[in-house]
Scaffold this motif. Structure first.
Motif, short mmCIF file in Angstrom:
data_model
loop_
_atom_site.label_atom_id
_atom_site.label_comp_id
_atom_site.label_asym_id
_atom_site.label_seq_id
_atom_site.Cartn_x
_atom_site.Cartn_y
_atom_site.Cartn_z
N UNK A 42 1.22 -1.00 -0.14
CA UNK A 42 0.28 -0.03 0.07
C UNK A 42 1.02 0.85 -0.22
N UNK A 43 0.12 1.68 -0.66
CA UNK A 43 1.16 3.26 -0.84
C UNK A 43 0.92 4.48 0.54
N UNK A 44 2.42 4.77 0.95
CA UNK A 44 1.99 5.60 1.68
C UNK A 44 2.30 6.75 1.50
N UNK A 45 3.45 7.60 0.71
CA UNK A 45 3.99 8.55 0.56
C UNK A 45 4.99 8.47 -0.99
N UNK A 46 4.75 9.25 -1.69
CA UNK A 46 5.73 9.90 -2.67
C UNK A 46 6.05 10.97 -2.68
N UNK A 47 7.38 11.29 -2.42
CA UNK A 47 7.97 12.37 -2.28
C UNK A 47 9.24 12.89 -3.67
N UNK A 48 9.19 14.13 -3.67
CA UNK A 48 10.23 14.71 -3.95
C UNK A 48 11.39 15.90 -3.44
N UNK A 49 12.05 16.14 -2.99
CA UNK A 49 12.62 17.09 -1.90
C UNK A 49 12.92 17.33 -2.92
N UNK A 50 13.43 19.04 -3.95
CA UNK A 50 13.55 19.97 -4.73
C UNK A 50 14.95 20.14 -4.02
N UNK A 51 14.66 20.28 -2.93
CA UNK A 51 16.67 21.31 -2.13
C UNK A 51 17.60 20.42 -2.36
N UNK A 52 17.55 18.75 -2.42
CA UNK A 52 18.79 18.00 -2.19
C UNK A 52 18.23 17.38 -3.57
N UNK A 53 17.66 16.84 -3.94
CA UNK A 53 17.08 16.55 -6.13
C UNK A 53 17.33 14.44 -4.78
N UNK A 54 15.98 14.06 -4.16
CA UNK A 54 16.11 13.18 -3.63
C UNK A 54 14.51 12.69 -3.63
N UNK A 55 14.20 12.10 -4.04
CA UNK A 55 12.99 11.11 -4.09
C UNK A 55 12.90 9.77 -3.13
N UNK A 56 12.10 10.08 -1.83
CA UNK A 56 11.46 8.84 -1.31
C UNK A 56 10.07 8.54 -1.35
N UNK A 57 9.55 7.05 -1.53
CA UNK A 57 9.17 6.30 -1.58
C UNK A 57 8.45 5.55 0.17
N UNK A 58 7.19 5.92 0.49
CA UNK A 58 7.00 4.56 2.13
C UNK A 58 5.58 4.52 1.56
#
Length: 163
Positions: A42-58
């Motif tokens: 189950x998808x919880x969170x799909x994020x992109x941090x533009x400041x650090x150029x990092x993607x995080x998927x939970x």
């Protein structure tokens, strides 16, 4: 009678193939919840941090079996896919209290899933280009619980509530 027997023999390979295939069960209209091989992704969170150029998927993973089961993930098969269909490999993976880094060069992540106990899977990818607007899909490759050496692909999309 001969005719039915002939048709049955001709159709046998199709019946066997359809009985052996286990399609992905997708709940709802989107792919934010996928059930495959008795695991609920189950998808919880799909994020992109533009400041650090990092993607995080939970994601939350839950075993639907009545007994504990080993989950063997092929970490190099795991990918985050952006809105332009570009794929990114992980820089770190956290599953429960287990943490893996890309530099560790381990091929598989082993985890014992307890029955009906949700566990968080967080995947981080670095060096995401600034033009990437969103991560839309996460691909997970894991070993089939019924056939050792056979791997299954699960594709989990961002939930509709996030978009």
């Amino acid at each position: 009678m001969k005719r039915f027997l002939l048709i049955g023999m001709w159709m046998l390979p199709l019946w066997v193939a359809s009985a052996q295939s286990r399609p992905t069960k997708v709940t709802g209209q989107d792919s934010s919840v996928v059930i495959l091989d008795d695991i609920r992704f189950e998808a919880e969170q799909f994020l992109i941090d533009t400041a650090t150029h990092t993607a995080t998927v939970t994601l939350t993973l839950t075993s639907l079996k009545d007994k504990p089961r080993e989950l063997k993930i092929n970490v190099y098969g795991m990918q985050l896919v952006d809105n332009a269909r570009n794929a990114y490999y992980f820089s770190s993976i956290a599953l429960g209290r287990v943490l893996m880094r890309f530099e560790g060069k381990q091929n598989y992540l082993h985890y014992l899933l307890q029955p009906k106990v949700p566990v968080k899977l967080t995947v981080t990818a670095e060096a995401i280009p600034p033009q990437v607007e969103a991560i839309q899909v996460m691909k997970i490759v894991f070993e089939d619980s019924r056939e050792e050496g056979r791997f299954l692909d699960a594709y989990i999309g961002a939930s509709a509530k996030e978009e």
